[in-house]
Design an enzyme around this catalytic site. Sequence first.
Site, PDB file in Angstrom:
ATOM      1  N   GLN A 105       0.840  -1.192   0.000  1.00 44.36           N
ATOM      2  CA  GLN A 105       0.000   0.000   0.000  1.00 44.36           C
ATOM      3  C   GLN A 105       0.881   1.250   0.000  1.00 44.36           C
ATOM      4  OE1 GLN A 105      -2.039  -1.861   3.624  1.00 44.36           O
ATOM      5  NE2 GLN A 105      -3.608  -0.533   2.804  1.00 44.36           N
ATOM      6  N   HIS A 123      -1.372   1.508  -4.451  1.00 44.84           N
ATOM      7  CA  HIS A 123      -1.692   2.943  -4.423  1.00 44.84           C
ATOM      8  C   HIS A 123      -0.774   3.771  -5.321  1.00 44.84           C
ATOM      9  CE1 HIS A 123      -3.771   2.300  -0.255  1.00 44.84           C
ATOM     10  NE2 HIS A 123      -4.462   1.820  -1.258  1.00 44.84           N
ATOM     11  N   CYS A 131       2.502  14.292 -17.261  1.00 43.78           N
ATOM     12  CA  CYS A 131       1.818  15.510 -17.690  1.00 43.78           C
ATOM     13  C   CYS A 131       0.407  15.119 -18.115  1.00 43.78           C
ATOM     14  CB  CYS A 131       2.567  16.154 -18.852  1.00 43.78           C
ATOM     15  SG  CYS A 131       1.622  17.459 -19.651  1.00 43.78           S
ATOM     16  N   CYS A 134       0.137  16.082 -22.207  1.00 42.72           N
ATOM     17  CA  CYS A 134       0.862  15.379 -23.274  1.00 42.72           C
ATOM     18  C   CYS A 134       1.405  14.020 -22.828  1.00 42.72           C
ATOM     19  CB  CYS A 134       1.999  16.252 -23.821  1.00 42.72           C
ATOM     20  SG  CYS A 134       3.436  16.331 -22.728  1.00 42.72           S
ATOM     21  N   SER A 194      -2.628  -2.203   9.806  1.00 39.32           N
ATOM     22  CA  SER A 194      -3.701  -2.581  10.723  1.00 39.32           C
ATOM     23  C   SER A 194      -4.886  -3.082   9.901  1.00 39.32           C
ATOM     24  CB  SER A 194      -4.107  -1.371  11.550  1.00 39.32           C
ATOM     25  OG  SER A 194      -4.395  -0.304  10.676  1.00 39.32           O
ATOM     26  N   ILE A 234       7.986  -4.728  12.065  1.00 37.66           N
ATOM     27  CA  ILE A 234       8.240  -5.688  10.997  1.00 37.66           C
ATOM     28  C   ILE A 234       9.739  -5.847  10.676  1.00 37.66           C
ATOM     29  CG2 ILE A 234       7.650  -3.904   9.255  1.00 37.66           C
ATOM     30  CD1 ILE A 234       6.828  -7.544   8.725  1.00 37.66           C
TER      31      ILE A 234
HETATM   32 ZN    ZN Z   1       3.153  18.095 -21.337  1.00 35.46          ZN
END
Ligand code: ZN
Length: 246
Positions: A105, A123, A131, A134, A194, A234
């Site tokens: 995550q 994630h 961009c 483009c 958790s 951990i």
């Molecule tokens: Zn661009």
Amino acid sequence: MQEQELQKLREIILNAKNLVFFGGAGVSTESGIPDFRSVDGLYSQKYDNIPPEVIISHSYFVKHTDKFFKFYKDKMLCLDAKPNAAHLKLAELEEAGILSAIVTQNIDGLHQMAESRNVFELHGSVHRNYCQKCGKLFDARYILESESVPKCDKCGGIIKPDVVLYEEGLDSATVEGAIKAIQKADVLIVGGTSLNVYPAAGFLRYFHGKHLVIINRDETQADSMAELCIRDKIGEVLKQIEVPYE
Ligand code: ZN
């Protein structure tokens, strides 16, 4: 942690045919990366009392792009962080042919920096930025060093980090890959989470293997389902596992 727990963990890991690791923010805190959801004393004042879940939402990014990036650069870009004992041990386990995949995550890219290869970043990653106009790609350093809102040096478009914001869906190819890896695993180690952050807990139901292990400092939703539960950091736990080489 007790020696008995550690011994049991060693046994499970060393007999694993196909180990998958599922990790959360706790994996990176030992590298000095704070969980951006944790709110410190100075926080409220600095961000107009707006909770992090709101700031890193899609609609806030669109409407208040400058404030979004102020928070993002402050709290989510930690480019000096280095992999810790957990990252390094997981990379070693992959190298030894024991671990097949990491599902994370976290968005900091520390698993790749530790040379893990098969990593599903649920994630996204701060290291990929594009961009919106483009499609040109930029690294995280470019974002950090830009003033206020980062703009494309080719067309002037606004650059968006390839990070999943609140209100946005997860990348379907990444989710599918993560699910397939978990389905094939005989050992699943859940660490540094958790399991409260959506959709973390949901992934566990795809696991049909033999051994579910949970390593986390605090209690988790899935503790009762696990064969082994270690309440500790951990990195501290994993660094005590010796990886065999043939
Ligand atoms: Zn661009």
